[in-house]
Design an enzyme around this catalytic site. Structure first.
Site, PDB file in Angstrom:
ATOM      1  CE  LYS A   1      -2.277   1.802   3.672  1.00  0.00           C
ATOM      2  NZ  LYS A   1      -2.158   3.275   3.615  1.00  0.00           N
TER       3      LYS A   1
ATOM      4  CG  ASP B   1      -4.653   4.766   1.581  1.00  0.00           C
ATOM      5  OD1 ASP B   1      -5.743   5.318   1.364  1.00  0.00           O
ATOM      6  OD2 ASP B   1      -4.202   4.573   2.741  1.00  0.00           O
TER       7      ASP B   1
ATOM      8  CE  LYS C   1      -7.509   7.275   3.855  1.00  0.00           C
ATOM      9  NZ  LYS C   1      -6.127   6.744   3.832  1.00  0.00           N
TER      10      LYS C   1
ATOM     11  CG  ASP D   1     -10.705  18.414  -6.108  1.00  0.00           C
ATOM     12  OD1 ASP D   1     -11.533  19.308  -6.391  1.00  0.00           O
ATOM     13  OD2 ASP D   1      -9.494  18.628  -5.967  1.00  0.00           O
TER      14      ASP D   1
ATOM     15  CB  THR E   1     -10.272   3.649  11.848  1.00  0.00           C
ATOM     16  OG1 THR E   1      -9.058   3.937  11.152  1.00  0.00           O
ATOM     17  CG2 THR E   1     -10.993   2.548  11.132  1.00  0.00           C
TER      18      THR E   1
ATOM     19  NE  ARG F   1       1.521   2.660  13.148  1.00  0.00           N
ATOM     20  CZ  ARG F   1       0.662   3.507  13.718  1.00  0.00           C
ATOM     21  NH1 ARG F   1       1.118   4.453  14.507  1.00  0.00           N
ATOM     22  NH2 ARG F   1      -0.622   3.400  13.498  1.00  0.00           N
TER      23      ARG F   1
HETATM   24  O1  C5P Z   1       0.624   1.116  11.131  1.00  0.00           O
HETATM   25  P1  C5P Z   1      -0.806   0.737  10.945  1.00  0.00           P
HETATM   26  O2  C5P Z   1      -1.046  -0.749  10.856  1.00  0.00           O
HETATM   27  O3  C5P Z   1      -1.732   1.409  11.957  1.00  0.00           O
HETATM   28  O4  C5P Z   1      -1.173   1.343   9.504  1.00  0.00           O
HETATM   29  C1  C5P Z   1      -2.476   1.401   9.025  1.00  0.00           C
HETATM   30  C2  C5P Z   1      -2.471   1.994   7.647  1.00  0.00           C
HETATM   31  O5  C5P Z   1      -3.812   2.068   7.182  1.00  0.00           O
HETATM   32  C3  C5P Z   1      -1.910   3.409   7.548  1.00  0.00           C
HETATM   33  O6  C5P Z   1      -1.244   3.513   6.293  1.00  0.00           O
HETATM   34  C4  C5P Z   1      -3.139   4.297   7.556  1.00  0.00           C
HETATM   35  O7  C5P Z   1      -2.951   5.480   6.797  1.00  0.00           O
HETATM   36  C5  C5P Z   1      -4.168   3.416   6.873  1.00  0.00           C
HETATM   37  N1  C5P Z   1      -5.560   3.693   7.229  1.00  0.00           N
HETATM   38  C6  C5P Z   1      -6.047   3.601   8.525  1.00  0.00           C
HETATM   39  N2  C5P Z   1      -7.365   3.870   8.787  1.00  0.00           N
HETATM   40  C7  C5P Z   1      -8.194   4.212   7.789  1.00  0.00           C
HETATM   41  C8  C5P Z   1      -7.721   4.301   6.481  1.00  0.00           C
HETATM   42  C9  C5P Z   1      -6.374   4.018   6.225  1.00  0.00           C
HETATM   43  O8  C5P Z   1      -5.310   3.269   9.442  1.00  0.00           O
HETATM   44  N3  C5P Z   1      -9.476   4.419   8.055  1.00  0.00           N
END
Ligand code: C5P
Length: 242
Positions: free
Chosen positions: A40, A67, A69, A72, A130, A222
């Protein structure tokens, strides 16, 4: 335990390359070499490394979720969708809050950008981030009701516009599938293996729980990118699901 094979599962894990530049992302890719997961590319890396980096991922056979998003006016989103379709990404997203006409314009952009014989990208809507709390939803964004109600309303709108699915919390997968059908794709971040650091995510599930809910793709950042041994981390995640 699930009926998913190791390959099924690996192809449905989207590793979030949340890095400041291509060099750092390449470091992780090297460690995960040979593991056929999705990658991603979010706005941090895309704004830094751009289409050239994405094209290079595609040249090397990676499945790519871009990703960024989009949100516009419809004509601009249509142009953006056309450009990323030409780039050959497998999945990209637009904000459902942009409305039905904007989402339909994204699909028109895909039609325009799709090369003959190329596979159509999966276009998904962002429902409610989220990170949005109930208080922020009601008092700042100005939407009444619960977060889940907002998510389901956006999912229905994305479905009506003809999108392929939505990004949502794994906690909402069952309700989304009930509202929009099993074929409506769910992409779920907020995933934490048992015992992992939660970080800034709040409504979390383990990878196995998320797949048990029927999610199609899990987004994991992470817990893999921040691990001392990222390869061991993704292997452990795969093992926990199959
Ligand atoms: O590090 P982690 O597992 O929290 O990463 C989650 C990824 O998903 C990040 O790249 C974040 O931008 C993305 N994301 C998210 N919640 C959303 C949409 C995308 O955590 N609603």
């Amino acid at each position: 335990m699930s009926t998913l094979t190791r390959n099924d599962v690996t192809g449905r894990i989207m590793v979030a390359l949340d890095y400041a530049n291509a060099e750092s992302a390449e470091g992780l890719l090297k460690q995960l070499e040979g593991i056929p997961c999705y990658v991603k590319v979010g706005m941090q890396l895309f704004y830094a490394a751009g289409p050239t980096f994405v094209a290079s991922l595609k040249d090397r056979g990676y499945k790519v979720f871009l990703d960024v998003k989009m949100h516009d006016i419809p004509n601009t989103v249509k142009g953006g969708a056309e450009s990323v379709t030409r780039l050959g990404v497998d999945v990209f997203n637009v904000h459902a809050a942009g409305g039905k006409y904007m989402m339909e314009a994204a699909l028109e952009g895909v039609d325009k950008g799709l090369a003959v014989g190329a596979t159509r990208p999966i276009v998904i809507g962002v429902t409610q981030l989220t990170s949005t709390s109930q208080q922020v939803l009601n008092d700042e964004i100005g939407l009444a009701g619960t977060t889940e109600q907002a998510v389901i309303r956006y999912a229905r709108l994305a479905h009506a516009a003809g999108l392929n699915g939505v990004v949502a919390s794994p906690l909402e997968v069952t309700a989304i599938k009930a509202a929009c059908g099993d074929g409506f794709v769910t992409v779920t971040p907020g995933i934490r293996p048992a015992g992992a650091d939660i970080g800034d995510q709040s409504r979390i599930m383990t990878p196995a729980e998320a797949f048990a809910q029927g999610t199609d793709y899990v987004v994991i950042g992470r817990p893999i990118t921040g691990a001392a041994d990222p390869r061991a981390a993704i292997e452990a995640i795969i093992e926990s699901i199959v």
